[in-house]
Write a protein that holds these residues in place. Structure first.
Motif, PDB file in Angstrom:
ATOM      1  N   ARG A 285      52.241  32.707  82.836  1.00 32.29           N
ATOM      2  CA  ARG A 285      50.684  31.787  83.404  1.00 32.29           C
ATOM      3  C   ARG A 285      50.064  31.183  81.883  1.00 32.29           C
ATOM      4  O   ARG A 285      50.292  31.759  80.824  1.00 32.29           O
ATOM      5  CB  ARG A 285      49.987  32.889  83.852  1.00 32.29           C
ATOM      6  CG  ARG A 285      49.521  33.928  83.065  1.00 32.29           C
ATOM      7  CD  ARG A 285      48.832  35.367  83.953  1.00 32.29           C
ATOM      8  NE  ARG A 285      48.354  36.327  83.126  1.00 32.29           N
ATOM      9  CZ  ARG A 285      47.265  36.528  82.266  1.00 32.29           C
ATOM     10  NH1 ARG A 285      46.432  35.636  82.442  1.00 32.29           N
ATOM     11  NH2 ARG A 285      47.214  37.707  81.702  1.00 32.29           N
TER      12      ARG A 285
ATOM     13  N   ASP B   5      43.513  32.078  81.390  1.00 36.57           N
ATOM     14  CA  ASP B   5      42.645  32.298  82.502  1.00 36.57           C
ATOM     15  C   ASP B   5      41.210  33.070  82.351  1.00 36.57           C
ATOM     16  O   ASP B   5      41.494  33.749  81.314  1.00 36.57           O
ATOM     17  CB  ASP B   5      43.302  32.625  83.902  1.00 36.57           C
ATOM     18  CG  ASP B   5      44.106  33.583  83.948  1.00 36.57           C
ATOM     19  OD1 ASP B   5      43.626  34.501  83.016  1.00 36.57           O
ATOM     20  OD2 ASP B   5      44.769  33.872  84.555  1.00 36.57           O
TER      21      ASP B   5
ATOM     22  N   VAL C 113      36.106  34.701  87.184  1.00 40.73           N
ATOM     23  CA  VAL C 113      34.900  33.799  87.700  1.00 40.73           C
ATOM     24  C   VAL C 113      34.312  34.656  88.786  1.00 40.73           C
ATOM     25  O   VAL C 113      34.945  35.603  89.360  1.00 40.73           O
ATOM     26  CB  VAL C 113      35.391  32.488  88.034  1.00 40.73           C
ATOM     27  CG1 VAL C 113      36.111  31.948  86.585  1.00 40.73           C
ATOM     28  CG2 VAL C 113      36.448  32.640  89.175  1.00 40.73           C
TER      29      VAL C 113
ATOM     30  N   ARG D 104      38.876  36.730  91.324  1.00 41.63           N
ATOM     31  CA  ARG D 104      39.272  35.493  90.906  1.00 41.63           C
ATOM     32  C   ARG D 104      39.515  35.244  89.495  1.00 41.63           C
ATOM     33  O   ARG D 104      38.384  35.555  89.005  1.00 41.63           O
ATOM     34  CB  ARG D 104      38.960  34.526  92.033  1.00 41.63           C
ATOM     35  CG  ARG D 104      39.664  33.238  91.821  1.00 41.63           C
ATOM     36  CD  ARG D 104      39.118  32.000  92.706  1.00 41.63           C
ATOM     37  NE  ARG D 104      39.877  30.790  92.649  1.00 41.63           N
ATOM     38  CZ  ARG D 104      39.492  29.985  93.439  1.00 41.63           C
ATOM     39  NH1 ARG D 104      38.139  29.658  93.925  1.00 41.63           N
ATOM     40  NH2 ARG D 104      40.192  28.628  93.262  1.00 41.63           N
ATOM     41  N   ARG D 105      40.519  34.685  89.345  1.00 39.91           N
ATOM     42  CA  ARG D 105      40.766  34.096  87.734  1.00 39.91           C
ATOM     43  C   ARG D 105      41.048  32.826  88.087  1.00 39.91           C
ATOM     44  O   ARG D 105      41.972  32.404  88.830  1.00 39.91           O
ATOM     45  CB  ARG D 105      41.783  35.061  87.054  1.00 39.91           C
ATOM     46  CG  ARG D 105      41.290  36.454  86.800  1.00 39.91           C
ATOM     47  CD  ARG D 105      42.457  37.356  86.008  1.00 39.91           C
ATOM     48  NE  ARG D 105      42.634  36.866  84.442  1.00 39.91           N
ATOM     49  CZ  ARG D 105      41.800  37.459  83.830  1.00 39.91           C
ATOM     50  NH1 ARG D 105      41.149  38.536  83.925  1.00 39.91           N
ATOM     51  NH2 ARG D 105      41.966  36.745  82.571  1.00 39.91           N
ATOM     52  N   MET D 106      40.683  32.000  87.196  1.00 38.09           N
ATOM     53  CA  MET D 106      40.828  30.472  87.038  1.00 38.09           C
ATOM     54  C   MET D 106      41.266  30.211  85.726  1.00 38.09           C
ATOM     55  O   MET D 106      40.744  30.715  84.615  1.00 38.09           O
ATOM     56  CB  MET D 106      39.685  29.784  87.430  1.00 38.09           C
ATOM     57  CG  MET D 106      39.240  29.779  89.109  1.00 38.09           C
ATOM     58  SD  MET D 106      37.830  29.115  89.501  1.00 38.09           S
ATOM     59  CE  MET D 106      38.293  27.394  89.244  1.00 38.09           C
ATOM     60  N   PRO D 107      42.249  29.297  85.578  1.00 34.67           N
ATOM     61  CA  PRO D 107      42.665  28.371  84.284  1.00 34.67           C
ATOM     62  C   PRO D 107      41.407  27.938  83.408  1.00 34.67           C
ATOM     63  O   PRO D 107      40.475  27.101  83.999  1.00 34.67           O
ATOM     64  CB  PRO D 107      43.702  27.624  84.436  1.00 34.67           C
ATOM     65  CG  PRO D 107      43.939  27.849  85.788  1.00 34.67           C
ATOM     66  CD  PRO D 107      42.995  28.410  86.528  1.00 34.67           C
TER      67      PRO D 107
ATOM     68  N   ARG E 166      40.821  22.637  83.116  1.00 39.72           N
ATOM     69  CA  ARG E 166      40.914  21.968  84.430  1.00 39.72           C
ATOM     70  C   ARG E 166      40.857  20.565  84.400  1.00 39.72           C
ATOM     71  O   ARG E 166      40.000  20.183  83.595  1.00 39.72           O
ATOM     72  CB  ARG E 166      39.986  22.747  85.339  1.00 39.72           C
ATOM     73  CG  ARG E 166      40.134  24.321  85.369  1.00 39.72           C
ATOM     74  CD  ARG E 166      39.320  24.931  86.738  1.00 39.72           C
ATOM     75  NE  ARG E 166      39.727  24.435  87.916  1.00 39.72           N
ATOM     76  CZ  ARG E 166      38.712  24.397  88.876  1.00 39.72           C
ATOM     77  NH1 ARG E 166      37.709  24.591  88.892  1.00 39.72           N
ATOM     78  NH2 ARG E 166      39.438  23.995  90.050  1.00 39.72           N
TER      79      ARG E 166
ATOM     80  N   THR F  59      34.631  27.038  82.713  1.00 38.38           N
ATOM     81  CA  THR F  59      35.373  27.425  84.059  1.00 38.38           C
ATOM     82  C   THR F  59      34.513  28.317  84.740  1.00 38.38           C
ATOM     83  O   THR F  59      34.309  28.295  86.090  1.00 38.38           O
ATOM     84  CB  THR F  59      36.659  28.003  83.743  1.00 38.38           C
ATOM     85  OG1 THR F  59      37.648  26.965  83.199  1.00 38.38           O
ATOM     86  CG2 THR F  59      37.404  28.832  84.825  1.00 38.38           C
TER      87      THR F  59
ATOM     88  N   HIS G 244      32.940  27.035  88.381  1.00 41.25           N
ATOM     89  CA  HIS G 244      33.342  27.970  89.822  1.00 41.25           C
ATOM     90  C   HIS G 244      32.097  27.969  90.459  1.00 41.25           C
ATOM     91  O   HIS G 244      32.235  27.784  91.775  1.00 41.25           O
ATOM     92  CB  HIS G 244      34.058  29.183  89.593  1.00 41.25           C
ATOM     93  CG  HIS G 244      34.100  30.103  90.704  1.00 41.25           C
ATOM     94  ND1 HIS G 244      33.257  31.051  91.300  1.00 41.25           N
ATOM     95  CD2 HIS G 244      35.157  30.038  91.655  1.00 41.25           C
ATOM     96  CE1 HIS G 244      33.782  31.585  92.449  1.00 41.25           C
ATOM     97  NE2 HIS G 244      35.035  31.104  92.384  1.00 41.25           N
TER      98      HIS G 244
ATOM     99  N   THR H 206      31.377  24.381  92.243  1.00 39.00           N
ATOM    100  CA  THR H 206      32.146  24.163  93.468  1.00 39.00           C
ATOM    101  C   THR H 206      31.738  24.849  94.384  1.00 39.00           C
ATOM    102  O   THR H 206      32.055  24.329  95.760  1.00 39.00           O
ATOM    103  CB  THR H 206      33.562  24.068  92.997  1.00 39.00           C
ATOM    104  OG1 THR H 206      33.761  25.689  92.557  1.00 39.00           O
ATOM    105  CG2 THR H 206      34.219  23.452  91.898  1.00 39.00           C
TER     106      THR H 206
END
Length: 524
Positions: A100, A103, A106, A132-135, A138, A251, A255, A258
């Motif tokens: 992966r 990340d 978030v 949740r985890r996000m890269p 982006r 990031t 989040h 969005t």
């Protein structure tokens, strides 16, 4: 003969199926791992052999739980940027793939926390329980997903809200020499978002521990940590952490955007970020360019700041406002990194050391500062009076330069200079004391009507406070209009002027006893 062949083929197929089942059973009990070895370790980077299937920017794990990012993918070795204390690593240590990219956790559980770029807590609390985890890297929103910047982001600073307005979704650069108040402007802007439904992310990149502790203490003292996340890398940590810090912070903010929220993010500062990337690039033997920075130094900041925007209502309608900070040397805004950031952002706020030394705080040089969104991101009531104010201030600065040479001035020129001095006195503001929108509008109306021109400069702070206090004496409909920033009618404006004139009556007729103030003002 045919039956014999069919039987043989059937037996072979059964054998292959049995081997496949055995292999899958073995892999289930003993998972296959791709393992590499450390060739060498230097300041913040490691060279690794093996791992033929590793991907660009894939996360690798070193002994001791240290993470690294695969940065250089050469034929014989991999250049890895280390994200933590690396002094215990040695040549021959085992390196594993994670499959992966980097990340970060978030979500709303990050609000009110102080974390590092990896999401680990620095505030002595429990690790954030994010679902949740996000890269951290982006793609920026597409052009068609963006909306025009039209809603103002009030900073609480009179000189900015009136003369250099910032809108939600805008990228406004703050630049100036060291110790000129760049961080103070950013912190004051965060403090002013209290009760305005704007979440904030403060990213400290390579800062001294004492500076970060002071900023966090200020946020806590004013209740701003209730809607703020602080992402911290200290100056003595690995350069890899300083490099990923702004991307991780973005990031976290993105989040929330969005999800339809309005978010403000401060990068303090991108000079340290550029230096960390230069250090890593030179250690990885990437070709240096101007000032030893690698050729893609512009790209690392453009792909970061392009993520700040105002989304269309169909995409949630959220916004991400960016306030990147850059440190200049000897007020040189034409240096490599400042010019890069100026070309990326939608305007800049320039802080002057000479104004700072003379006590003009915040030390914003209005002549060199600009907002490319301008009045479109300003409340109507403030826009109606700010245009004349900026013109009067620009005329004053031009005429004042002639007055320094002892030239003989006519009465009209003297009046313009005296009016400009009152404007400059009103734009002064103490640290961590944001001014509400209603008080700003009342103050700017009084300035535009030249009600302060007969007030001695020594009495200006007291007179300004008296005018700001009249907001409570106005009728309720007018107070509501001022708080909303809607356009003022002639009757409403006349009411403000009459009340302000009455409040300033006790200051009229007094003489400015401190003649030195006029001389110091003329040197500004």
């Amino acid at each position: 003969m045919t039956d014999t062949r069919d039987g043989l083929r059937h037996a072979l197929n059964q054998g292959f199926d049995a081997l496949e089942e055995a292999r899958e059973s073995f892999e289930a009990r003993m998972p296959v791992r791709e393992v590499g070895r450390v060739i060498s370790v230097s300041t913040g980077i490691a060279r690794v052999s093996g791992l033929p299937n590793v991907g660009y920017e894939e996360l690798l794990v070193f002994p001791g739980g240290i993470f690294g990012i695969a940065f250089n993918l050469d034929e014989q070795e991999i250049g890895v940027v280390l994200l933590g204390e690396y002094r215990h690593l040695q040549a021959g240590d085992e390196v594993q793939r994670t499959g992966r990219v980097m990340d970060v956790p978030v979500g709303e559980t990050m609000i009110g926390r102080v974390v590092d770029p990896l999401g680990r807590p620095l505030d002595e609390g429990h690790p954030p329980q994010a679902s949740r985890r996000m890269p951290i890297e982006r793609t920026a929103p597409a052009i068609m997903d963006r909306a025009a910047v039209s809603v103002p982001l009030q900073t609480g600073l009179k000189v900015i809200d009136a003369l250099i307005p910032i809108g939600r979704g805008q990228r406004e650069l703050i630049l100036g020499d060291r110790q000129t108040g760049k961080t103070s402007i950013a912190i004051d802007t965060i403090l002013n978002q209290r009760g305005k439904d704007v979440f904030c992310v403060y990213c400290a990149i390579g800062q001294r521990t004492a500076s970060v502790a002071k900023a966090v203490a200020t946020l806590q003292a004013h209740g701003a940590m209730e809607y703020t996340t602080v992402v911290v890398t200290e100056g003595n940590q690995a350069p890899g952490l300083a490099y990923i810090a702004p991307y991780a912070a973005t990031t976290i903010a993105e989040h929330l955007m969005t999800d339809g929220q309005d978010v403000l993010i401060v990068y303090d500062d991108l000079t340290q970020h550029a230096r960390a990337y230069r250090e890593l690039s030179l250690l990885l033997r990437r070709p240096p360019g101007r000032e030893a920075f690698p050729g893609d130094i512009f790209y690392i900041h453009s792909r970061l700041l392009e993520r700040a925007t105002h989304l269309r209502s169909e995409e949630g309608g959220g916004s991400l406002t960016a306030l990147p900070i850059i440190e200049t040397e000897a007020q040189d805004i034409s240096a490599y990194i400042p010019t890069n950031l100026i070309s990326i952002t939608d305007g800049q706020i320039f802080l002057s050391p000479s104004l700072f030394e003379l006590g003009m705080l915040p030390a914003v040089d209005v002549g060199k500062s600009v907002s490319r969104v301008g009045g479109k991101a300003q409340r109507k009531a403030l826009r109606e009076v700010a245009g004349d104010l900026k013109l009067a201030y620009a005329q004053f600065e031009e005429l004042e330069s002639f007055a320094r040479f002892g030239a003989r001035l006519d009465e009209e020129t003297r009046r313009v200079i005296e009016h400009g001095r009152r404007i400059r006195a009103c734009l002064k503001q103490p640290e961590a004391q944001p001014v509400p929108l209603a008080e700003q509008i009342v103050l700017m109306v009084a300035l535009s009507e030249q009600l302060f021109d007969e007030i001695p400069l020594a009495k200006m702070p007291e007179a300004e406070g008296r005018v700001r206090s009249i907001v409570a004496d106005l009728d309720e409909p007018l107070r509501d209009s001022l708080a909303a920033g809607t356009s003022l009618s002639e009757a409403q404006r006349a009411s403000i002027i009459e009340t302000a004139r009455g409040a300033l009556q006790p200051f009229l007729g007094e003489k400015d006893e401190d003649a030195g103030d006029d001389q110091s003002e003329s040197r500004l």
